[in-house]
Structures are given as structure tokens and as C-alpha cells.
Enzyme design. Structure first.
Site, PDB file in Angstrom:
ATOM      1  N   THR A 137     -21.636  43.593  15.686  1.00 51.52           N
ATOM      2  CA  THR A 137     -22.325  44.041  16.934  1.00 51.52           C
ATOM      3  C   THR A 137     -22.804  45.406  16.667  1.00 51.52           C
ATOM      4  O   THR A 137     -23.927  45.705  17.693  1.00 51.52           O
ATOM      5  CB  THR A 137     -21.653  43.692  18.183  1.00 51.52           C
ATOM      6  OG1 THR A 137     -20.390  44.486  18.123  1.00 51.52           O
ATOM      7  CG2 THR A 137     -21.295  42.240  18.462  1.00 51.52           C
ATOM      8  N   GLU A 138     -22.733  46.146  15.492  1.00 46.47           N
ATOM      9  CA  GLU A 138     -22.970  47.348  15.508  1.00 46.47           C
ATOM     10  C   GLU A 138     -24.498  47.623  15.704  1.00 46.47           C
ATOM     11  O   GLU A 138     -25.192  48.704  16.339  1.00 46.47           O
ATOM     12  CB  GLU A 138     -22.761  47.885  14.044  1.00 46.47           C
ATOM     13  CG  GLU A 138     -21.348  48.050  13.948  1.00 46.47           C
ATOM     14  CD  GLU A 138     -20.551  46.867  13.594  1.00 46.47           C
ATOM     15  OE1 GLU A 138     -19.451  47.071  13.290  1.00 46.47           O
ATOM     16  OE2 GLU A 138     -21.085  45.870  13.488  1.00 46.47           O
ATOM     17  N   VAL A 139     -25.511  46.562  15.162  1.00 47.00           N
ATOM     18  CA  VAL A 139     -26.911  46.963  15.337  1.00 47.00           C
ATOM     19  C   VAL A 139     -27.384  46.754  16.669  1.00 47.00           C
ATOM     20  O   VAL A 139     -28.503  47.298  16.789  1.00 47.00           O
ATOM     21  CB  VAL A 139     -27.601  45.676  14.458  1.00 47.00           C
ATOM     22  CG1 VAL A 139     -27.305  44.327  15.078  1.00 47.00           C
ATOM     23  CG2 VAL A 139     -28.867  46.006  14.184  1.00 47.00           C
ATOM     24  N   ARG A 140     -26.834  46.236  17.470  1.00 46.47           N
ATOM     25  CA  ARG A 140     -27.035  46.210  18.887  1.00 46.47           C
ATOM     26  C   ARG A 140     -26.776  47.418  19.651  1.00 46.47           C
ATOM     27  O   ARG A 140     -27.423  47.499  20.773  1.00 46.47           O
ATOM     28  CB  ARG A 140     -26.506  44.831  19.533  1.00 46.47           C
ATOM     29  CG  ARG A 140     -26.693  43.570  19.126  1.00 46.47           C
ATOM     30  CD  ARG A 140     -26.118  42.321  19.650  1.00 46.47           C
ATOM     31  NE  ARG A 140     -26.708  41.294  19.070  1.00 46.47           N
ATOM     32  CZ  ARG A 140     -26.608  39.914  19.598  1.00 46.47           C
ATOM     33  NH1 ARG A 140     -26.035  39.816  20.470  1.00 46.47           N
ATOM     34  NH2 ARG A 140     -27.227  39.044  18.994  1.00 46.47           N
ATOM     35  N   ILE A 141     -26.069  48.387  18.942  1.00 47.62           N
ATOM     36  CA  ILE A 141     -25.995  49.757  19.754  1.00 47.62           C
ATOM     37  C   ILE A 141     -26.654  50.841  18.860  1.00 47.62           C
ATOM     38  O   ILE A 141     -26.260  51.985  18.928  1.00 47.62           O
ATOM     39  CB  ILE A 141     -24.486  50.122  20.052  1.00 47.62           C
ATOM     40  CG1 ILE A 141     -23.446  50.183  18.976  1.00 47.62           C
ATOM     41  CG2 ILE A 141     -23.960  48.973  21.075  1.00 47.62           C
ATOM     42  CD1 ILE A 141     -22.216  50.630  19.011  1.00 47.62           C
TER      43      ILE A 141
END
Length: 260
Positions: A137-141
């Protein structure tokens, strides 16, 4: 539910030659707080030093194996300094999983997110139950899976890595097995882990250590060549406007401004 003040975040038990380290920090879904990371490293070191331990099992309480970084700690200090400390600690955990001379088996029947994915990939064998789900989920933050790529990219099918790094979408245990993250899916992961540990106990300690060393040689070479650069890149993005917005949106349970 554990007492978050006095009870350990990582419970350590030894039985029948197997050290079981159970992530037990339910208040933050076993997120990688500084305390949990320190206790996990301590447990791995204890297991490595105990001649009675033949293999190590990583397990969890609750419906989440690991939720990734503990973003609630992000505001505790200067963002860049704190991020660098967290990154270095995480790399230490991942390297320890790969280089420890005893097999490490992950027993998962819950959610795995972000940094937790790197821990899973660092294990030698991974058993996932039907309640498991996975996501990067890193890309979403506003980030990317920097240091956990040290363990993830050597394991994952390249096309799958592109898809899940870029989309952040969730996938199930069957998909995780198909793309190389999980060794085997099982309706009863505890029973399958017990069976695998029985097989591991048939191996001589030095045989297990050398076999693991052979299998993980390229993984460790990646740490030697890339860990410092990835740590710098990871730390450099904390404190940027996009990451500040992404983390705030996550903590406030709302979409970030680029997704509205």
C-alpha cells in the site's frame, strides 16, 4: 487482548525444538513500532543462540499478521531522522531473517500490508490460511516499497511485482502462492506448519544452515549492494508534502487529495 504497557509485543515460546515468535500487538494491528521491531530482533537472536532450537515460526494474534509501519510514530521526532531510524531498523530485521542460520517459517491467517510483506518475503517458508490477504500500500501514501524490495523482488514474479507495487490492490492467499510470495496455502495453516516443522527436524543443524545459506546467497548479496541506497531513498521521502498528506489521510481514514 494484550496489555500495551507491560505485556510483550512479541511473545517467545520454545517447544519440541521450535521457537515460536508471536506478534501480539493488537492495539495497532501488529504494526512495526520501534518496540515490536526491537522485541522481534531480540527473539530472533535468542532463537539463533539456543542450540535446542531447530527452526523458528513467526505467528500472530488477531486478524492481522502485520499492518506495516506504525505511522502513529511518524510525528515523534524530526521526520527525516525518525524515518532513517525506522528504515535502518527494518533493514536489520529483514537481513536477520535471511541470514539467521535456522529456517524461519511464517504462519499467516490474516492481513499482511506494506512492511509486513517484506517480513513474509524474508522467511524461508510461508504458510497462508484462507483468511489471509496481502497488499503493498506504500504507493497510496506517496511512497514506494523501498527497503522491503530487498526480500520481495527476488521472490516475486516480475509482472506481479509491477502490478502490485503500482496499484496497491489487495490479493488473496492463492494469488500470493502463485506469484511466489507464499510457499503453500492451507485450510489449517497451524497443522501445515507443524507438519513442515516435523520435516525440518529431520535435517541436521549444519545441513539446514548451509542449505539456507546457499538458497539465500543472492538475497544477502542484494543487501550488501543496495541496502544503503534504498535506506537513503526511503528516508528522503518522509517529510515531503505528498507523504505528509498520505499519512494524514491514512490516520484520518479519508482519501488523500490526489485520490479525491
Amino acid at each position: 487482548m494484550s496489555d500495551t504497557t507491560t505485556a510483550p509485543y512479541v511473545r517467545y515460546e520454545v517447544g519440541d525444538g521450535i521457537a515460536t515468535l508471536t506478534l501480539d500487538s493488537p492495539h495497532n494491528r501488529n504494526a512495526l513500532s520501534s518496540r515490536l521491531v526491537a522485541e522481534l530482533l531480540g527473539g530472533l537472536d535468542d532463537a539463533a543462540a539456543d542450540p535446542a532450537v531447530r527452526a523458528i515460526v513467526l505467528a500472530h494474534t488477531g486478524n492481522t499478521f502485520c499492518a506495516g509501519a506504525d505511522l502513529s510514530e511518524a510525528g515523534d521526532a524530526d521526520p527525516a531522522v525518525a524515518a532513517d531510524e525506522r528504515t535502518r531498523a527494518m533493514i536489520g530485521v529483514l537481513r536477520r531473517l535471511v541470514e539467521i542460520p535456522k529456517p524461519v517459517v511464517a504462519r499467516i491467517d490474516g492481513n499482511v500490508r506494506a512492511g509486513g510483506m517484506g517480513i513474509v518475503a524474508g522467511c524461508d517458508l510461508v504458510v497462508a490460511g484462507p483468511g489471509s490477504s496481502f497488499a503493498l500500500t506504500e504507493v497510496r501514501i506517496g511512497l514506494a516499497p523501498f527497503m522491503i524490495s530487498l526480500t520481495l523482488l527476488p521472490r516475486l514474479d516480475q509482472r506481479a511485482a509491477s502490478r502490485y507495487y503500482l496499484t496497491g490492490e489487495k490479493f488473496d492467499a492463492a494469488t500470493a502462492e502463485k506469484i511466489g510470495l507464499v510457499t503453500v496455502t492451507a485450510a489449517d495453516p497451524a497443522a501445515e506448519v507443524a507438519r513442515l516443522c516435523g520435516e525440518l527436524r529431520k535435517g541436521a543443524p549444519q545441513g539446514l544452515a548451509e542449505a539456507k545459506r546457499l538458497v539465500n546467497a543472492e538475497l544477502l548479496a542484494g543487501f550488501d549492494s543496495s541496502a544503503d541506497e534504498l535506506a537513503r531513498r526511503s528516508a528522503s521521502f518522509f517529510g515531503t508534502p505528498e507523504v505528509q498528506e498520505g499519512m494524514m489521510a491514512f490516520l484520518q481514514r479519508r482519501p488523500p487529495n490526489w485520490a479525491e
